[in-house]
Write a protein that holds these residues in place. Sequence first.
Motif, PDB file in Angstrom:
ATOM      1  N   PHE A 177       0.644  -1.201   0.028  1.00  0.00           N
ATOM      2  CA  PHE A 177      -0.189   0.276   0.044  1.00  0.00           C
ATOM      3  C   PHE A 177       1.017   1.095   0.067  1.00  0.00           C
ATOM      4  N   GLN A 178       2.179   1.165  -0.147  1.00  0.00           N
ATOM      5  CA  GLN A 178       3.100   2.227  -0.195  1.00  0.00           C
ATOM      6  C   GLN A 178       2.992   2.814  -1.830  1.00  0.00           C
ATOM      7  N   PRO A 179       3.551   3.986  -1.935  1.00  0.00           N
ATOM      8  CA  PRO A 179       3.376   4.611  -3.187  1.00  0.00           C
ATOM      9  C   PRO A 179       4.333   3.619  -4.079  1.00  0.00           C
ATOM     10  N   ALA A 180       4.111   3.602  -5.436  1.00  0.00           N
ATOM     11  CA  ALA A 180       4.414   2.608  -6.403  1.00  0.00           C
ATOM     12  C   ALA A 180       6.088   3.272  -6.573  1.00  0.00           C
ATOM     13  N   GLU A 181       6.803   2.280  -6.825  1.00  0.00           N
ATOM     14  CA  GLU A 181       8.203   2.603  -7.135  1.00  0.00           C
ATOM     15  C   GLU A 181       8.441   2.385  -8.671  1.00  0.00           C
ATOM     16  N   GLU A 182       9.624   2.800  -9.375  1.00  0.00           N
ATOM     17  CA  GLU A 182       9.980   2.575 -10.535  1.00  0.00           C
ATOM     18  C   GLU A 182      10.060   0.794 -10.929  1.00  0.00           C
ATOM     19  N   GLY A 183       9.741   0.391 -11.712  1.00  0.00           N
ATOM     20  CA  GLY A 183       9.967  -1.019 -11.904  1.00  0.00           C
ATOM     21  C   GLY A 183       9.107  -2.029 -11.122  1.00  0.00           C
ATOM     22  N   GLN A 184       8.236  -1.417 -10.159  1.00  0.00           N
ATOM     23  CA  GLN A 184       7.342  -2.434  -9.478  1.00  0.00           C
ATOM     24  C   GLN A 184       6.619  -3.161 -10.093  1.00  0.00           C
ATOM     25  N   ARG A 185       6.580  -4.494  -9.986  1.00  0.00           N
ATOM     26  CA  ARG A 185       5.732  -5.332 -10.738  1.00  0.00           C
ATOM     27  C   ARG A 185       4.160  -5.338 -10.030  1.00  0.00           C
ATOM     28  N   ILE A 186       4.063  -5.369  -8.866  1.00  0.00           N
ATOM     29  CA  ILE A 186       2.806  -5.664  -8.448  1.00  0.00           C
ATOM     30  C   ILE A 186       2.278  -4.075  -7.645  1.00  0.00           C
ATOM     31  N   ARG A 187       1.110  -3.986  -7.865  1.00  0.00           N
ATOM     32  CA  ARG A 187       0.417  -2.646  -7.368  1.00  0.00           C
ATOM     33  C   ARG A 187      -0.672  -2.887  -6.883  1.00  0.00           C
ATOM     34  N   ALA A 188      -1.071  -2.190  -5.628  1.00  0.00           N
ATOM     35  CA  ALA A 188      -2.265  -2.287  -4.872  1.00  0.00           C
ATOM     36  C   ALA A 188      -3.257  -1.423  -5.705  1.00  0.00           C
ATOM     37  N   VAL A 189      -4.260  -1.690  -6.416  1.00  0.00           N
ATOM     38  CA  VAL A 189      -5.111  -0.742  -6.773  1.00  0.00           C
ATOM     39  C   VAL A 189      -6.711  -1.095  -6.348  1.00  0.00           C
ATOM     40  N   PRO A 190      -7.419  -0.679  -5.670  1.00  0.00           N
ATOM     41  CA  PRO A 190      -7.189   0.634  -5.149  1.00  0.00           C
ATOM     42  C   PRO A 190      -6.423   0.527  -3.892  1.00  0.00           C
ATOM     43  N   GLY A 191      -5.768   1.409  -3.244  1.00  0.00           N
ATOM     44  CA  GLY A 191      -5.000   1.281  -2.008  1.00  0.00           C
ATOM     45  C   GLY A 191      -3.541   2.038  -2.062  1.00  0.00           C
ATOM     46  N   GLU A 192      -3.043   1.979  -3.469  1.00  0.00           N
ATOM     47  CA  GLU A 192      -1.617   2.256  -3.538  1.00  0.00           C
ATOM     48  C   GLU A 192      -1.600   3.715  -3.114  1.00  0.00           C
ATOM     49  N   GLY A 193      -0.375   4.161  -2.110  1.00  0.00           N
ATOM     50  CA  GLY A 193      -0.106   5.210  -1.430  1.00  0.00           C
ATOM     51  C   GLY A 193      -1.308   5.676  -0.313  1.00  0.00           C
ATOM     52  N   GLN A 194      -2.045   4.682   0.174  1.00  0.00           N
ATOM     53  CA  GLN A 194      -3.146   5.075   0.988  1.00  0.00           C
ATOM     54  C   GLN A 194      -2.568   4.655   2.472  1.00  0.00           C
ATOM     55  N   ASP A 195      -1.486   3.926   2.504  1.00  0.00           N
ATOM     56  CA  ASP A 195      -0.703   3.804   3.770  1.00  0.00           C
ATOM     57  C   ASP A 195      -1.927   3.068   4.668  1.00  0.00           C
ATOM     58  N   VAL A 196      -2.338   2.006   3.984  1.00  0.00           N
ATOM     59  CA  VAL A 196      -3.299   0.986   4.848  1.00  0.00           C
ATOM     60  C   VAL A 196      -2.826   0.542   5.983  1.00  0.00           C
ATOM     61  N   PRO A 197      -2.872   0.265   7.160  1.00  0.00           N
ATOM     62  CA  PRO A 197      -2.611  -0.410   8.399  1.00  0.00           C
ATOM     63  C   PRO A 197      -2.801  -2.165   8.020  1.00  0.00           C
ATOM     64  N   VAL A 198      -1.726  -2.647   8.214  1.00  0.00           N
ATOM     65  CA  VAL A 198      -2.006  -4.148   8.086  1.00  0.00           C
ATOM     66  C   VAL A 198      -1.986  -4.704   9.300  1.00  0.00           C
ATOM     67  N   TRP A 199      -2.513  -5.754   9.674  1.00  0.00           N
ATOM     68  CA  TRP A 199      -3.142  -6.398  10.760  1.00  0.00           C
ATOM     69  C   TRP A 199      -2.932  -7.801  10.097  1.00  0.00           C
ATOM     70  N   ILE A 200      -2.765  -8.445  11.451  1.00  0.00           N
ATOM     71  CA  ILE A 200      -2.739 -10.214  11.208  1.00  0.00           C
ATOM     72  C   ILE A 200      -3.821 -10.595  11.923  1.00  0.00           C
ATOM     73  N   LEU A 201      -4.723 -11.238  11.326  1.00  0.00           N
ATOM     74  CA  LEU A 201      -5.790 -12.050  11.857  1.00  0.00           C
ATOM     75  C   LEU A 201      -5.760 -13.423  12.052  1.00  0.00           C
ATOM     76  N   GLY A 202      -5.967 -13.897  13.100  1.00  0.00           N
ATOM     77  CA  GLY A 202      -5.599 -15.369  13.431  1.00  0.00           C
ATOM     78  C   GLY A 202      -6.547 -16.002  14.362  1.00  0.00           C
ATOM     79  N   SER A 203      -6.546 -17.203  14.312  1.00  0.00           N
ATOM     80  CA  SER A 203      -7.545 -18.047  15.142  1.00  0.00           C
ATOM     81  C   SER A 203      -6.692 -19.266  15.837  1.00  0.00           C
ATOM     82  N   SER A 204      -5.429 -19.099  15.840  1.00  0.00           N
ATOM     83  CA  SER A 204      -4.557 -20.093  16.279  1.00  0.00           C
ATOM     84  C   SER A 204      -3.248 -19.213  16.689  1.00  0.00           C
ATOM     85  N   LEU A 205      -2.278 -19.964  17.327  1.00  0.00           N
ATOM     86  CA  LEU A 205      -0.976 -19.455  17.718  1.00  0.00           C
ATOM     87  C   LEU A 205      -0.243 -18.911  16.779  1.00  0.00           C
TER      88      LEU A 205
END
Length: 192
Positions: free
Chosen positions: A1-29
């Motif tokens: 979700f960071q701004p795209a960089e030169e030569g980046q092969r994978i892009r988050a659309v929508p979301g790129e540059g939005q600084d979306v917080p990443v969480w880990i969701l779990g039901s185990s250890l």
Amino acid sequence: FQPAEEGQRIRAVPGEGQDVPVWILGSSLYGAQLAAMLGLPYAFASHFAPAELDHALDVYRSRFQPSEQLDKPHVMLGLNVFAAPTDAEARLLFTSLQQAFVNLRTGRAGRLPPPVENYDRDLDPMAKTMLGQALSCAVVGSPETVRQGLDAFVRRTGADELMVTAQMFDHAARVRSFEILAEAHKSLSQAA
């Protein structure tokens, strides 16, 4: 979700540059260990998999490594809340989720069933035990019961946030349940 960089092969659309917080969701250890190692916030599915809740919280908090995103552990916990004007009405509404769990665990998954009076009266001991374990993180009752249950759950677990669910058959009852929950939360916040 960071701004795209030169030569980046994978892009988050929508979301790129939005600084979306990443969480880990779990039901185990595993999720607790991963979130701690990466220094990420951790959401635990205690609303349907509470057996490892306490152990997962201990693992996450004791092994947490600060990161760019987070300097200390931050936990969100799933909680079933079934609120109604009376404890009896809330328990009746809760039978829809109880039936759904029994159906799922016995290979009969399907739509959420309507509430049933005295559902647990004729339930076999194995099903009662399973429900007692799988749905142990549930607050079911009147406004005062819900307020006390929320307070006790947060105090016991130290949750920073709650992710509340209410699988109720009747939509209007579900809306009313969330209204009661909001009032209970408000009264707890004012008391703190």
